[in-house]
Write a protein that holds these residues in place. Structure first.
Motif, PDB file in Angstrom:
ATOM      1  N   THR A  99      -4.339  -2.223  -3.297  1.00 39.90           N
ATOM      2  CA  THR A  99      -3.441  -2.370  -2.153  1.00 39.90           C
ATOM      3  C   THR A  99      -3.965  -1.619  -0.942  1.00 39.90           C
ATOM      4  OG1 THR A  99      -2.011  -0.535  -2.875  1.00 39.90           O
ATOM      5  CG2 THR A  99      -1.375  -2.768  -3.565  1.00 39.90           C
ATOM      6  N   SER A 100      -4.636  -0.500  -1.188  1.00 38.82           N
ATOM      7  CA  SER A 100      -5.223   0.260  -0.077  1.00 38.82           C
ATOM      8  C   SER A 100      -6.343  -0.535   0.592  1.00 38.82           C
ATOM      9  CB  SER A 100      -5.758   1.599  -0.584  1.00 38.82           C
ATOM     10  OG  SER A 100      -6.332   2.329   0.466  1.00 38.82           O
ATOM     11  N   ASP A 101      -7.183  -1.157  -0.215  1.00 39.56           N
ATOM     12  CA  ASP A 101      -8.267  -1.981   0.336  1.00 39.56           C
ATOM     13  C   ASP A 101      -7.703  -3.156   1.131  1.00 39.56           C
ATOM     14  OD1 ASP A 101     -10.134  -0.315  -0.818  1.00 39.56           O
ATOM     15  OD2 ASP A 101     -10.607  -1.682  -2.490  1.00 39.56           O
TER      16      ASP A 101
ATOM     17  N   CYS B  42       0.834  -1.202   0.000  1.00 41.29           N
ATOM     18  CA  CYS B  42       0.000   0.000   0.000  1.00 41.29           C
ATOM     19  C   CYS B  42       0.870   1.256   0.000  1.00 41.29           C
ATOM     20  CB  CYS B  42      -0.927  -0.004   1.215  1.00 41.29           C
ATOM     21  SG  CYS B  42      -2.026   1.419   1.302  1.00 41.29           S
TER      22      CYS B  42
ATOM     23  N   ALA C 194      -4.783  -3.356   2.586  1.00 48.15           N
ATOM     24  CA  ALA C 194      -4.159  -2.860   3.816  1.00 48.15           C
ATOM     25  C   ALA C 194      -5.217  -2.530   4.859  1.00 48.15           C
ATOM     26  CB  ALA C 194      -3.300  -1.629   3.515  1.00 48.15           C
TER      27      ALA C 194
ATOM     28  N   GLU D 281      -5.833   1.370  -5.440  1.00 48.49           N
ATOM     29  CA  GLU D 281      -7.077   1.097  -4.725  1.00 48.49           C
ATOM     30  C   GLU D 281      -7.053  -0.311  -4.144  1.00 48.49           C
ATOM     31  OE1 GLU D 281     -11.869   1.152  -5.576  1.00 48.49           O
ATOM     32  OE2 GLU D 281     -10.544   2.360  -6.847  1.00 48.49           O
TER      33      GLU D 281
ATOM     34  N   PRO E  90       1.110   2.210  -4.235  1.00 45.57           N
ATOM     35  CA  PRO E  90      -0.265   2.562  -3.865  1.00 45.57           C
ATOM     36  C   PRO E  90      -1.253   2.372  -5.025  1.00 45.57           C
ATOM     37  CG  PRO E  90       1.182   4.504  -3.813  1.00 45.57           C
ATOM     38  CD  PRO E  90       2.014   3.339  -4.182  1.00 45.57           C
TER      39      PRO E  90
END
Length: 125
Positions: free
Chosen positions: A76-78, A68, A80, A74, A72
């Motif tokens: 990897t953010s989700d 993430c 994480a 969407e 970065p």
């Protein structure tokens, strides 16, 4: 900068930095003589790692969260956020267990106080 300077600037030990490298959390370039070299960005990275550790995350979990930061998106953010939610649930369960343990200790302390008071009331020999 060399490892000692990074340690001083980031407020961590040289040993911690070596551990971060062993765990795949931090990378360095090496000089021809094998000395580690870091950039200014590594100070920020180490500070970030310290915040992650302060939040109760293990090295293994931090490795799972790094995509993430490093790539970065969407996705990897989700991922994480989901992983951090799992860790929060684990911490909450641990806190609940600690509260139960503390409450059990409170009961034992109350029993001990009552016992001590009953001893105090016994006639002296």
């Amino acid at each position: 900068m060399r490892i000692g300077e990074l340690a001083a600037r980031a407020g961590v030990s040289v040993r911690s930095l070596r551990y971060y490298e062993e765990q795949g959390l931090l990378t360095s370039t090496r000089s021809a003589s094998g000395q580690r070299h870091y950039t200014e960005a590594h100070v920020e990275r180490v500070t970030f790692l310290q915040r992650m550790y302060a939040a109760g995350l293990s090295s293994r979990t931090i490795v799972e969260l790094l995509p993430c930061v490093d790539s970065p998106s969407e996705s990897t953010s989700d991922a994480a956020l989901e992983r951090m939610a799992e860790e929060r649930e684990r911490l909450s369960a641990h806190i609940e267990e600690l509260v139960r343990t503390r409450d059990a200790l409170d009961v034992l302390m109350a029993v001990n106080r009552a016992h001590r008071e009953s001893i105090r009331r016994l006639p002296s020999a």
